[in-house]
Scaffold this motif. Sequence first.
Motif, short mmCIF file in Angstrom:
data_model
loop_
_atom_site.label_atom_id
_atom_site.label_comp_id
_atom_site.label_asym_id
_atom_site.label_seq_id
_atom_site.Cartn_x
_atom_site.Cartn_y
_atom_site.Cartn_z
N PHE A 206 -0.69 -4.17 0.81
CA PHE A 206 -0.16 -5.44 1.01
C PHE A 206 1.46 -5.63 0.90
N LEU A 207 1.77 -4.67 0.09
CA LEU A 207 3.34 -4.65 -0.45
C LEU A 207 4.42 -4.31 0.87
N GLN A 208 5.15 -4.97 0.94
CA GLN A 208 6.01 -4.77 1.97
C GLN A 208 6.91 -3.68 2.00
N LYS A 209 7.43 -3.47 0.80
CA LYS A 209 8.38 -2.19 0.55
C LYS A 209 7.69 -1.37 -0.56
N LYS A 210 6.84 -0.39 0.09
CA LYS A 210 5.97 0.39 -0.84
C LYS A 210 6.68 1.33 -1.55
N GLU A 211 7.98 1.63 -1.20
CA GLU A 211 8.84 2.55 -1.81
C GLU A 211 8.99 2.09 -3.45
#
Length: 365
Positions: A206-211
Motif C-alpha cells: 500500500f506504500l506509494q513510493k516503495k523505493e
Amino acid sequence: MKNINNKITLRQFILLIHGVQMGVGVLTLPRELAEKAGTDGWMVIIISWFLATMASLIIIQIMKKYPNGTILDLLTHYFGKWIGRVATITFALYFALLAHVVFIREALFIQAWILPRTEVYILILLLSIPSYQIARKNIVILGRYSEFVFFMTLWTFIIYLIPLKYAQWLHLLPVLKEGWVPILTTLKTAIFSFIGFEIVFFLYPFLQKKEKASMGVVIANTLSLLAFLMITIGAFAFYSPDEITIYNEPAIEMLKVLEFKFIERLEIVFFSFYLFVMSTTVLPFMFMTVFCTSQLVGKQDHSRHLAWFLLIEFAFVVLFPPNFDRNTFLQQVIEQVGMILAFAFPLCLWGYVWVHGLLKRRTIK
C-alpha cells in the motif's frame, strides 16, 4: 483492500510502524531494564534497535519480490494455496493475541490511574466504540490517524525534559558495571518494545513510493529508539538504582514532581493524552487481525469481522476478569512468538527467496 486508492504516504508508513511500537511497554520499560541490567539497561535498547532495524530491512527485501501483494500473497505464490492459508491463520492469531494484550493492558492502566472504581469490561466497551469507527475502514484512515496522534501528542515527550532538573547523572556511572552478561540476558525484554515492525509485511503493497521503504523503516525504528532512550535514561537519572524498581510505571511516576498553579496532577493529564498513543498500537493490530480473517474467507470488507472481534473481547473480559498478572503472562507468551515471526521467520524466508531466485536465474541461463 487492494484498491488503487488505498495508498499510504511515506510519512504515514513511518508513523504507523512507530505507532505500533509506542504501546504500553514504554511505561514499564525503565523498571524492567533496571531489574535485570541495572542502569546499563539503556544500552540494551540500542542493541534491540539495531536488530529490529536489520529485521525490518530484511522484510523489505522479501517484499520486493512480490511488491503488489502482502506476505500472505507472497507465501501463496511461492509455496501454494494451503501454506498461504496456514500463514493467514498464524498471522491472524498472532495479531489477535497482540491486540488482546495491548487492549486489555490499556484498560487496566485506565482503571489504575484514572477510573479505579470502573470495571474493566465497561472500559473495554467504551474503548471498543471509537476503535470500531477508526479500524473498520481502510489502511489510509489508520495512516492519517497515526499522523494526527503523533503530532498531537509530541509535547508529552518534550515534557520529560522538565523532571531532569532533579536528575543525578552519576546514577548512570560506571558504564558496564556488571559486564555484558546482564545486558545480553535482558535483550528479550527490550526487543519486545520494538515488536510491531512486522506489519511492514502488510503495509508494503500500500506504500506509494516503495523505493523509499527501506529509509522509512529505519526512520520509524529510530524514532522509537529516541523515545525509549529519552524516557529510560531520564528515569535512570531521576531515580536511584534501587528506587526505580519499586514503581510499576516509573515513566508516569516521575511526572508527579511537576505541579502548576492551574493543575496539580500533571501525570493524569499526560496519561490521558498517552491513551491516544496506545491506540496507535492496538488499532493496527486489530486491523491486521481482521484483514487476515477476511482474506481467509475471501471477503474484502472486514468491518463485520472487526465487530465480532470486539464482541469476543468484551465477552472474554466479562467471563474472565483480567488483571496485570494474567496480562503479563500473556505478554511473555507473545514475546516468544514475536521473536519467531518478527526475527527468525523473515531471516529464513529471505534465505529461501534468495536461493529460489538464484536457482531460477541459473535455470534460465
